[in-house]
Design a protein around this motif. Structure first.
Motif, PDB file in Angstrom:
ATOM      1  N   GLY A 274      11.730 -11.627 -38.192  1.00  0.00           N
ATOM      2  CA  GLY A 274      11.895 -10.317 -38.809  1.00  0.00           C
ATOM      3  C   GLY A 274      10.547  -9.713 -39.158  1.00  0.00           C
ATOM      4  O   GLY A 274      10.148  -8.678 -38.635  1.00  0.00           O
ATOM      5  N   VAL A 275       9.834 -10.420 -40.024  1.00  0.00           N
ATOM      6  CA  VAL A 275       8.605  -9.851 -40.563  1.00  0.00           C
ATOM      7  C   VAL A 275       7.547  -9.696 -39.487  1.00  0.00           C
ATOM      8  O   VAL A 275       6.955  -8.620 -39.315  1.00  0.00           O
ATOM      9  N   ALA A 276       7.307 -10.761 -38.751  1.00  0.00           N
ATOM     10  CA  ALA A 276       6.191 -10.724 -37.797  1.00  0.00           C
ATOM     11  C   ALA A 276       6.318  -9.587 -36.782  1.00  0.00           C
ATOM     12  O   ALA A 276       5.394  -8.787 -36.638  1.00  0.00           O
ATOM     13  N   PRO A 277       7.454  -9.472 -36.103  1.00  0.00           N
ATOM     14  CA  PRO A 277       7.549  -8.376 -35.132  1.00  0.00           C
ATOM     15  C   PRO A 277       7.495  -6.996 -35.788  1.00  0.00           C
ATOM     16  O   PRO A 277       6.877  -6.078 -35.251  1.00  0.00           O
ATOM     17  N   SER A 278       8.153  -6.868 -36.949  1.00  0.00           N
ATOM     18  CA  SER A 278       8.155  -5.550 -37.601  1.00  0.00           C
ATOM     19  C   SER A 278       6.739  -5.135 -37.968  1.00  0.00           C
ATOM     20  O   SER A 278       6.334  -3.996 -37.761  1.00  0.00           O
ATOM     21  N   LEU A 279       6.000  -6.077 -38.545  1.00  0.00           N
ATOM     22  CA  LEU A 279       4.630  -5.754 -38.929  1.00  0.00           C
ATOM     23  C   LEU A 279       3.817  -5.359 -37.711  1.00  0.00           C
ATOM     24  O   LEU A 279       3.057  -4.392 -37.734  1.00  0.00           O
ATOM     25  N   ALA A 280       3.993  -6.120 -36.641  1.00  0.00           N
ATOM     26  CA  ALA A 280       3.245  -5.797 -35.429  1.00  0.00           C
ATOM     27  C   ALA A 280       3.588  -4.394 -34.954  1.00  0.00           C
ATOM     28  O   ALA A 280       2.720  -3.638 -34.520  1.00  0.00           O
TER      29      ALA A 280
END
Lengths: 892, 116
Positions: A464-470
């Motif tokens: 969730g977090v990693a792709p969204s942040l990217a």
């Protein structure tokens, strides 16, 4: 000063919790200050308006003062965090449906893995007894390999000579009939020496446990009953202590009631009796005892092994006929329960559940990614307005944290339901030979909760977090110039990432489907496995001993059995009846050492062993066990000692025709007398096919001997009846039996087919559960592939519109998009294939009659996945076919 | 001195001033304290009255002053601050520190001036 620091801290926490002065109070105070100052200035001669202004100037910025006050009053960091969570919560509520889907997807994955993990935790990870590391199981290791029970004199010598254990206890399981009320009841009894209670710290809730004086010969007619037995047979009456009951026809005094659940984790005993060694038990060549030991503090398992090796070497020198090269095997208590079959089943299930979680997480990634992209414009504006990069990222993370939190809670709730179901199914795993006590408590303890939290957190963090942040990273730093949110989306990296998600999902799902398919085929093969006999229409039951019978002579007993068989055979619907000491597939019964009469006499310890069943001659016909050579033995107690051997035992005769040969087998005497009788010579008159004595799928080649029940009458025979198809003979059979003896009950009536099914109940449950997981995975994959493709297509709509405006055919574009999806799916399928190839070796040990890399299953899975992805891709991409260049011109 | 150091010194001195004021004058409301400080330090130290309030909060959190609602001389409802026993002790400690520092610096400066 430390004291001041503490006070400040407490004051600030109080402020955080909004105890004490409110913002309004401070505002009042500041207002009063200004009024007072203005009043003073007025007195000094200024007019009211000028006085007010001067007061305000002297004060400085009210807003700054209030903000400084607010910051100091409370804990700014926590305030900010709470704000972020509230903000995240608002975002979730605004996009209610996609939030719900995200939470649900996560919940399903968390539920599957948590439920499976809790079972793994209870059965595999939690030690069955708090003191497990110090408790060991000792067996005797004969020279020719394998392991056997322990003889009395060996046990006593071990106790004397060892230096590694502070307690050694011998035990014997058995079943004794209890007459306490009206009807007799078979009890699971454990005969033990007194140390057993010490080793396992067993406590009684009434009376006392077994003590050393109880194991003196003559003093051993005492019994400690289990809590359950106390409640069911004695109505929890506290005056049960001192009561005399009849066990196996003899009077026993109840001296204690065991605390509830005393050994539920590994045994489920109903009554404990002392194991006294009478003179006839003091033998060295009869192996009948189980031994548990407790290591002395500070002694390790390896040291204990070395010590026992020394002791057994000494015994081997002292008593070469029985103990030469006979060793001792020391096994940790916990390892007893790591039944490989169960362990591998549970690990397979856990793997499947993890696959479901992974797929769910991938779906989560798609979902959160789509949302983040949709909010890019908002984020860019916020960044441009000075929103603070860290703050924006924190709020994004807060959103994910909330989803993880809700998903975890929902997942735990779902898991509790799943576990209730699993708990109902777990007894299926405790079929004979599985070592799972029926009362294994499967609970959600701290470890399981921690696991659920970790699973949710990891899932959301990675997916969730990693792709969204990217996705939004560029938005945070990019300027507002140009078309905000109108940049051409879909950089090739992002597109590749999306299709990589499809590849991952398809790979995981196909591996899971293939494994499940192969295990299903294996299970079907198992069901059809050869048992040597025909189980159709055969009913089995046990004939527990009644008081009157317990004191009969063997001759009287034989006559009794003969009469029962005769009466039962006359029941309409019964085509054949037989009695046997042990039912098919219920183990070997007695294991005896044997040898050929015409070979040099070996001591019992060096002989080969086989199983020994006492049956009526009608046994073979009743269960359809084919005669391969010769004939069956004759009926009647006076007939010569004739025996029938099975096909595996023929090997022992090394080419010589066994018919007419003689075997030497020590007489099998009843439980309680720890000695085999003198060698008896049996003439082999026939050879029968091999009978399955273990569960379905066990090795069908154990050598065995059958003799006439009347010549060796066992005390607990079971009865077998071949009936007409569909006939229900229960009532009539009971009547027939009671017409011979009114007190004789017929217990545990079931069909041989049911026993067959019961022996593979564990495999059946495993396959059923895998099916559920595979179906869940497939469903989630469909959703996942659809979302990824739909989103990819949506992102590219502008590009498509442009192309159509420039003359491309919309249909062609659509099929190209579909093809891209299918290509990704194919790649996923290949990876799944490779994964399946990788695990084939681990899997093959669990498979019967089918290869782990089975082409038929692979083809079927390929077809299913191919169809699924094709349909999904087409449905997702159909919008491309309707692309309208006019929308582009309009500027959407 | 950097700006932060400067404001720290200001904070510290302000705290000292507040405690002294409360000790000599007894319970006072916020405006009274501000007025007194302005009078004694000659309008140099308390640039903004607003900075007083966070300082008062800090003193209260540390337990050196306490406050309660009361009525001012103009019959206005106001919050009155008073020094606590701990505050008095702290004041003595701070005052001693100041004096000691002042003496040392003074002596140092005197000797530096004397040596050629």
């Amino acid at each position: 000063m430390i004291g001041d620091w503490w006070r400040t801290a407490i004051a600030r926490i109080a402020g955080f919790l909004r105890l004490g002065r409110s913002d309004a109070d401070v505002a009042d105070e500041i207002a009063t200050h200004l009024t007072m100052h203005a009043a003073d200035l007025e007195k000094a001669g200024l007019d009211p308006a000028a006085a007010r202004r001067a007061a305000q100037v002297a004060f400085g910025s009210v807003g700054a003062a209030r903000e400084a006050y607010r910051d100091r009053r409370s804990l700014p960091l926590f305030e900010a965090l709470i704000q972020d969570l509230q903000c995240g919560g608002r975002v979730l509520t605004k996009r209610r449906s996609s939030s719900a889907i995200a939470v649900l997807t996560l919940a399903i994955g968390v539920a599957a893995t948590t439920a499976t993990f809790s079972v793994v935790n209870s059965v595999l990870l939690k030690p069955p007894h708090p003191d497990s590391e110090n408790i060991v199981w000792l067996t005797s290791k004969p020279a020719r390999g394998g392991s056997s029970s322990v003889s009395t004199l060996d046990f006593l010598d071990w106790k004397d000579k060892n230096s590694a254990f502070d307690r050694l206890a011998a035990w014997q399981t058995g079943s004794m009939s209890l007459i306490a009320g009206a009807t007799p009841r078979e009890l699971r009894t454990l005969l033990t020496t007194s140390d057993y209670f010490d080793i396992f710290h067993l406590t009684t809730e009434l009376g006392r446990g077994l003590q050393p004086p109880d194991t003196e010969p003559g003093q051993d007619h005492v019994v400690v009953i289990s809590h359950e037995l106390w409640v069911s047979e004695f109505a929890a009456d506290s005056s049960v202590i001192g009561r005399v009951v009849r066990l196996q026809g003899a009077p026993y005094t109840v001296v204690g009631v065991m605390a509830d659940g005393a050994d539920a984790e590994w045994n489920w005993t109903e009554a404990w009796c002392p194991l006294a060694f009478y003179p006839e038990n003091l033998t060295r060549a009869y192996y009948w005892l189980g031994i548990y030991g407790r290591l002395k503090p500070g002694i390790e398992l390896e040291q204990a092994r070395a010590d026992m090796a020394r002791v057994s070497a000494d015994l081997g020198r002292e008593y070469p006929e029985t103990n030469k090269d006979r060793g001792v095997q020391v096994v940790a208590f916990h390892d007893l329960f790591l039944n490989p079959r169960l362990r591998e089943s549970l690990l397979v299930l856990f793997g499947a559940a993890a696959a479901v979680l992974l797929i769910g997480s991938v779906n989560l990634a798609t979902l959160m990614l789509a949302r983040s992209i949709a909010r890019r414009r908002e984020i860019t504006i916020r960044a441009a307005l000075g929103g603070g990069r860290a703050r924006i990222i924190r709020q994004l993370v807060a959103e994910h944290v909330l989803i993880a939190g809700y998903g975890c809670v929902a997942g735990l709730g779902l898991a509790a339901t799943v576990m209730a179901v699993l708990r109902r199914l777990l007894p299926a795993f405790s079929s004979p030979g599985s070592n799972v006590p029926p009362r294994t408590v499967v609970t959600m303890d701290a470890r399981v909760l921690l696991f659920a939290l970790a699973a949710s957190a990891a899932s959301v963090l990675l997916f969730g977090v990693a792709p969204s942040l990217a996705a939004v990273r560029r938005s945070i730093t990019s300027s507002l110039s140009g078309a905000v949110g109108r940049e051409v989306p879909g950089t090739s990296a992002r597109q590749r990432f999306r299709y990589a998600l499809i590849v991952a999902e398809v790979a995981i799902t196909s591996t899971l489907l293939t494994t499940t398919g192969v295990l299903i085929r294996s299970f079907l093969n198992l069901q059809r496995a050869d048992t040597g006999f025909q189980s159709g229409n055969v009913v089995a039951a046990t004939l527990p001993i009644s008081t009157a019978r317990a004191r009969e002579t063997p001759a009287e007993r034989g006559a009794f059995y003969r009469e029962i068989l005769e009466r039962v055979s006359t029941v309409p619907g019964v085509k054949a009846a037989a009695l046997t000491s042990v039912l098919p597939m219920q183990g070997p019964g007695s294991v005896v050492p044997f040898q050929r009469v015409d070979e040099p006499l070996l001591d019992l310890a060096s002989r080969a062993t086989c199983f020994f069943k006492m049956v009526t001659p009608s046994y073979f016909g009743t269960i359809g066990l084919g005669v391969v050579d010769g004939r069956l033995f004759d009926d009647g107690a006076d007939a010569p000692h004739e025996a029938v051997i099975n096909a595996s035992l023929v090997r022992y005769f090394r080419g010589v025709n066994p018919i007419g040969q003689h075997l030497l087998v020590p007489a099998v005497v009843q439980t309680g007398r720890a000695r085999l009788g003198p060698d008896t010579s049996w003439t082999v008159v026939g050879v029968v096919a091999n009978e399955q004595i273990g569960g379905l799928g066990a090795r069908l080649g154990v050598a065995g001997v059958y003799v006439n029940l009347e010549q060796s009458p066992t005390r607990h025979p079971s009865i077998l009846l071949r009936t007409e198809a569909g006939a229900d003979v229960q009532r009539d059979v009971r009547l027939a039996v009671s017409s011979v003896d009114r007190d004789q009950s017929v217990d545990d009536i079931r069909t041989l087919d049911a026993m067959k099914a019961g022996s593979i109940a564990g495999e059946r449950t495993r396959v059923q559960l895998l099916g559920v997981f595979a179906a869940a995975a497939l469903l989630l994959s469909v959703v996942g592939v659809y979302s990824v493709m739909a989103h990819a297509v949506e992102q590219q709509m502008r590009e498509f519109s442009l192309r159509v405006a420039l003359g491309a055919h919309a249909r062609v574009l659509m099929w190209r998009a579909v093809a891209r999806g299918l290509f990704a799916a194919a790649a996923g399928g290949l990876i799944g294939l490779a994964a399946e190839y990788g695990v084939r070796r681990e899997l093959s040990s669990a498979l019967v009659g089918v290869h782990a890399f089975d082409p038929m299953t692979l083809a079927a899975v390929g077809l299913v996945m191919g169809a699924m992805t094709s349909v999904t891709a087409i449905v997702a991409a159909r919008r491309v076919g309707d692309v309208d260049p006019v929308r582009l011109v309009r500027g959407d | 001195m950097s700006r932060k150091d400067h404001s720290d010194v200001q904070q510290g001195t302000l705290a000292l001033m507040v405690l002294t004021t409360l000790e000599t004058m007894g319970p006072q409301h916020g405006y009274g304290i501000a007025r007194r400080i302005e009078q004694t330090s000659g309008h140099r130290l308390l640039l903004n009255h607003g900075t007083l309030y966070p300082a008062l909060l800090k003193l209260e959190q540390s337990g050196w002053i306490t406050s309660r609602l009361g009525v001012s001389d103009n019959n206005r409802r106001a919050r009155f601050y008073s020094i606590t026993k701990r505050g008095r002790a702290q004041l003595k400690v701070e005052a001693d520190n100041w004096n000691r520092t002042a003496t040392i610096v003074d002596r140092f400066l005197k000797t530096s001036r004397e040596t050629p």
